[in-house]
Design a protein around this motif. Structure first.
Motif, PDB file in Angstrom:
ATOM      1  N   GLU A 107      -7.522  -2.689 -11.327  1.00  0.00           N
ATOM      2  CA  GLU A 107      -7.998  -3.220 -10.136  1.00  0.00           C
ATOM      3  C   GLU A 107      -7.009  -3.301  -8.789  1.00  0.00           C
ATOM      4  O   GLU A 107      -5.658  -3.443  -9.102  1.00  0.00           O
ATOM      5  CB  GLU A 107      -8.626  -4.525 -10.224  1.00  0.00           C
ATOM      6  N   VAL A 108      -7.455  -2.868  -7.509  1.00  0.00           N
ATOM      7  CA  VAL A 108      -6.703  -2.949  -6.361  1.00  0.00           C
ATOM      8  C   VAL A 108      -7.457  -3.668  -5.373  1.00  0.00           C
ATOM      9  O   VAL A 108      -8.712  -3.379  -4.986  1.00  0.00           O
ATOM     10  CB  VAL A 108      -6.542  -1.506  -5.911  1.00  0.00           C
ATOM     11  N   ARG A 109      -6.855  -4.718  -4.995  1.00  0.00           N
ATOM     12  CA  ARG A 109      -7.318  -5.403  -4.098  1.00  0.00           C
ATOM     13  C   ARG A 109      -6.176  -5.284  -2.725  1.00  0.00           C
ATOM     14  O   ARG A 109      -5.303  -5.925  -2.525  1.00  0.00           O
ATOM     15  CB  ARG A 109      -7.089  -6.933  -4.421  1.00  0.00           C
ATOM     16  N   ALA A 110      -7.089  -4.626  -1.878  1.00  0.00           N
ATOM     17  CA  ALA A 110      -6.251  -3.952  -0.745  1.00  0.00           C
ATOM     18  C   ALA A 110      -5.990  -4.834   0.382  1.00  0.00           C
ATOM     19  O   ALA A 110      -5.189  -4.480   1.004  1.00  0.00           O
ATOM     20  CB  ALA A 110      -6.818  -2.668  -0.129  1.00  0.00           C
ATOM     21  N   HIS A 111      -7.000  -5.749   0.614  1.00  0.00           N
ATOM     22  CA  HIS A 111      -6.679  -6.726   1.726  1.00  0.00           C
ATOM     23  C   HIS A 111      -7.158  -7.972   1.252  1.00  0.00           C
ATOM     24  O   HIS A 111      -8.092  -8.522   0.977  1.00  0.00           O
ATOM     25  CB  HIS A 111      -7.766  -6.236   2.763  1.00  0.00           C
ATOM     26  N   GLN A 112      -6.018  -8.873   1.183  1.00  0.00           N
ATOM     27  CA  GLN A 112      -6.231 -10.369   0.887  1.00  0.00           C
ATOM     28  C   GLN A 112      -5.571 -11.163   2.044  1.00  0.00           C
ATOM     29  O   GLN A 112      -4.340 -11.299   2.124  1.00  0.00           O
ATOM     30  CB  GLN A 112      -5.569 -10.550  -0.578  1.00  0.00           C
ATOM     31  N   PRO A 113      -6.523 -11.665   2.902  1.00  0.00           N
ATOM     32  CA  PRO A 113      -6.084 -12.623   3.919  1.00  0.00           C
ATOM     33  C   PRO A 113      -4.854 -13.506   3.681  1.00  0.00           C
ATOM     34  O   PRO A 113      -5.227 -14.533   2.663  1.00  0.00           O
ATOM     35  CB  PRO A 113      -7.299 -13.128   4.522  1.00  0.00           C
ATOM     36  N   LEU A 114      -3.750 -13.622   4.327  1.00  0.00           N
ATOM     37  CA  LEU A 114      -2.782 -14.684   4.022  1.00  0.00           C
ATOM     38  C   LEU A 114      -3.299 -15.976   5.102  1.00  0.00           C
ATOM     39  O   LEU A 114      -3.360 -15.682   6.260  1.00  0.00           O
ATOM     40  CB  LEU A 114      -1.507 -14.056   4.393  1.00  0.00           C
ATOM     41  N   ALA A 142       0.734  -1.243  -0.052  1.00  0.00           N
ATOM     42  CA  ALA A 142       0.024  -0.024  -0.184  1.00  0.00           C
ATOM     43  C   ALA A 142       0.968   1.391   0.282  1.00  0.00           C
ATOM     44  O   ALA A 142       0.621   2.251  -0.698  1.00  0.00           O
ATOM     45  CB  ALA A 142      -0.964   0.156   1.244  1.00  0.00           C
ATOM     46  N   ALA A 143       1.783   1.181   0.710  1.00  0.00           N
ATOM     47  CA  ALA A 143       2.583   2.239   0.877  1.00  0.00           C
ATOM     48  C   ALA A 143       3.376   2.711  -0.350  1.00  0.00           C
ATOM     49  O   ALA A 143       3.626   3.811  -0.946  1.00  0.00           O
ATOM     50  CB  ALA A 143       3.651   2.309   2.059  1.00  0.00           C
ATOM     51  N   LEU A 144       4.060   1.379  -1.182  1.00  0.00           N
ATOM     52  CA  LEU A 144       4.519   1.418  -2.381  1.00  0.00           C
ATOM     53  C   LEU A 144       3.457   2.219  -3.336  1.00  0.00           C
ATOM     54  O   LEU A 144       3.871   2.882  -4.040  1.00  0.00           O
ATOM     55  CB  LEU A 144       5.236   0.329  -2.890  1.00  0.00           C
ATOM     56  N   TRP A 145       2.281   1.587  -3.283  1.00  0.00           N
ATOM     57  CA  TRP A 145       1.480   1.868  -4.458  1.00  0.00           C
ATOM     58  C   TRP A 145       0.944   3.512  -4.243  1.00  0.00           C
ATOM     59  O   TRP A 145       0.774   4.227  -5.392  1.00  0.00           O
ATOM     60  CB  TRP A 145       0.233   1.087  -4.438  1.00  0.00           C
ATOM     61  N   SER A 146       1.023   3.815  -2.918  1.00  0.00           N
ATOM     62  CA  SER A 146       0.447   5.274  -2.894  1.00  0.00           C
ATOM     63  C   SER A 146       1.598   6.331  -3.369  1.00  0.00           C
ATOM     64  O   SER A 146       1.358   7.427  -3.910  1.00  0.00           O
ATOM     65  CB  SER A 146       0.550   5.854  -1.298  1.00  0.00           C
ATOM     66  N   LEU A 147       2.739   5.981  -3.489  1.00  0.00           N
ATOM     67  CA  LEU A 147       3.852   6.655  -4.137  1.00  0.00           C
ATOM     68  C   LEU A 147       4.123   6.404  -5.589  1.00  0.00           C
ATOM     69  O   LEU A 147       4.240   7.247  -6.334  1.00  0.00           O
ATOM     70  CB  LEU A 147       5.159   6.363  -3.306  1.00  0.00           C
ATOM     71  N   LEU A 148       3.495   5.322  -6.160  1.00  0.00           N
ATOM     72  CA  LEU A 148       3.680   5.017  -7.687  1.00  0.00           C
ATOM     73  C   LEU A 148       2.135   5.667  -8.683  1.00  0.00           C
ATOM     74  O   LEU A 148       2.403   5.695  -9.568  1.00  0.00           O
ATOM     75  CB  LEU A 148       3.766   3.629  -7.928  1.00  0.00           C
ATOM     76  N   PHE A 171      -2.034  -9.772   2.216  1.00  0.00           N
ATOM     77  CA  PHE A 171      -1.099  -9.317   1.152  1.00  0.00           C
ATOM     78  C   PHE A 171      -2.336  -8.417   0.392  1.00  0.00           C
ATOM     79  O   PHE A 171      -3.376  -8.029   0.876  1.00  0.00           O
ATOM     80  CB  PHE A 171      -1.345 -10.359  -0.001  1.00  0.00           C
ATOM     81  N   MET A 172      -1.446  -7.410  -0.548  1.00  0.00           N
ATOM     82  CA  MET A 172      -2.417  -6.606  -1.438  1.00  0.00           C
ATOM     83  C   MET A 172      -1.798  -6.933  -2.657  1.00  0.00           C
ATOM     84  O   MET A 172      -0.779  -7.081  -3.014  1.00  0.00           O
ATOM     85  CB  MET A 172      -2.136  -5.150  -0.951  1.00  0.00           C
ATOM     86  N   SER A 173      -2.754  -6.820  -3.789  1.00  0.00           N
ATOM     87  CA  SER A 173      -2.468  -6.799  -5.165  1.00  0.00           C
ATOM     88  C   SER A 173      -2.922  -5.571  -6.014  1.00  0.00           C
ATOM     89  O   SER A 173      -4.239  -5.090  -5.622  1.00  0.00           O
ATOM     90  CB  SER A 173      -3.073  -7.970  -5.697  1.00  0.00           C
ATOM     91  N   VAL A 174      -2.210  -5.039  -6.624  1.00  0.00           N
ATOM     92  CA  VAL A 174      -2.673  -3.790  -7.650  1.00  0.00           C
ATOM     93  C   VAL A 174      -2.384  -4.527  -8.993  1.00  0.00           C
ATOM     94  O   VAL A 174      -1.075  -4.743  -9.415  1.00  0.00           O
ATOM     95  CB  VAL A 174      -1.663  -2.853  -7.583  1.00  0.00           C
TER      96      VAL A 174
END
Length: 281
Positions: A119-126, A104-110, A276-279
């Motif tokens: 698509e942004v999947r901000a919360h993917q339980p591990l 999330a921090a990396l994506w906020s900068l990119l 996890f998070m996926s963008v």
């Protein structure tokens, strides 16, 4: 001697230092660790560069930059450095994926330079387990897919990918890379399915695998056979193979909105330990 913070592409001679970082969290880092253990750090063999963030001459954080951009044990300062390099280089990846907070921090900068994402999947339980639940009996008909059964398993793999990601893996290069990956897992004995009358009813793969942890992926049930419990008994069977033959810890990550899958995995013996998070682009 590196006396300040520095970012550079790791060289093959720095493999031990990279593995030490990856070993800090063998479950979350299984995907990248598995690639590095097989291919080393040579970008051509690895399928991407491994960026290293150094503080006072000591390797502190990593970022895998290949088809996916994956922050690994990344400090806030390292994330800023990785984002700056990624912005300068331009987007070459099809997704950002990794532990939710760092991603999330990396994506906020990119995002200002690379956005919007598809698509942004901000919360993917591990989820992880070290032992199967006694509650669900493994499906005795789930078995390894054989090397001569690629034509049998490919349609199910394509259907799963398209349903999960939203685009077909056959687009672009005609599916050559995707077929090669499926063939690699079949060849390694890590592709499993229940097959009846020449049709795949359930399938899953053990994707990333290291001696310490492995990750189940690509779980799919034929739409005509959903709601019959095949995902639970099938997962119990794949889990039995994984624990017996691959690694002592088995993980997966799942979309948070997929309540049915999360409940099924808990019944099979998995518990949520992080996210996890996926963008996706």
């Amino acid at each position: 001697m590196l006396t300040t913070t520095t970012l550079k592409v790791l060289e093959p001679g720095e493999l031990d230092a990279a593995l030490e970082i990856l070993d800090r969290d063998p479950v979350a880092n299984a995907f990248v660790a598995a690639r590095v253990q097989v291919a080393g750090l040579d970008p051509w063999r690895l399928g991407g560069e491994m960026w290293g963030w150094y503080t006072g001459g000591r390797l502190e954080s990593l970022c895998y930059a290949g088809a996916n951009l994956v922050p690994i044990c990344a400090t806030p300062e390292a994330i800023r450095g990785f984002a700056e390099r990624a912005r300068r280089q331009g987007r070459r990846c099809s997704s950002l994926v990794g532990p939710a907070e760092a991603t999330a921090a990396l994506w906020s900068l990119l995002e200002p330079a690379w956005g919007p994402a598809r698509e942004v999947r901000a919360h993917q339980p591990l989820m992880v387990t070290t032992a199967p639940s006694a509650e669900i009996a493994p499906d005795p008909y789930v078995r390894r897919i054989r090397k001569n059964e690629m034509e049998l398993i490919m349609p199910a793999c394509v259907a799963m990918f398209t349903e999960e990601v939203g685009i077909s893996p056959m687009a672009g290069d005609g599916g050559l890379l995707y077929q090669a990956r499926v063939a690699e897992l079949v060849g390694a004995g890590r592709s499993f399915a229940r097959v009846e009358n020449g049709k795949v009813l359930f399938k899953a793969e053990i994707g990333a695998a290291t001696p310490r942890a492995c990750q189940i992926q690509g779980v799919w049930v034929d739409p005509d056979h959903r709601g019959k419990g095949l995902s639970e008994t099938g997962m119990a069977a794949v889990l039995r193979y994984a624990l017996a033959d691959v690694a002592p810890v088995v993980s997966l990550y799942v979309n948070d909105f997929n309540a049915a899958a999360r409940a099924a995995y808990r019944r099979v013996g998995f518990e949520e330990v992080g996210a996890f998070m996926s963008v996706l682009f």
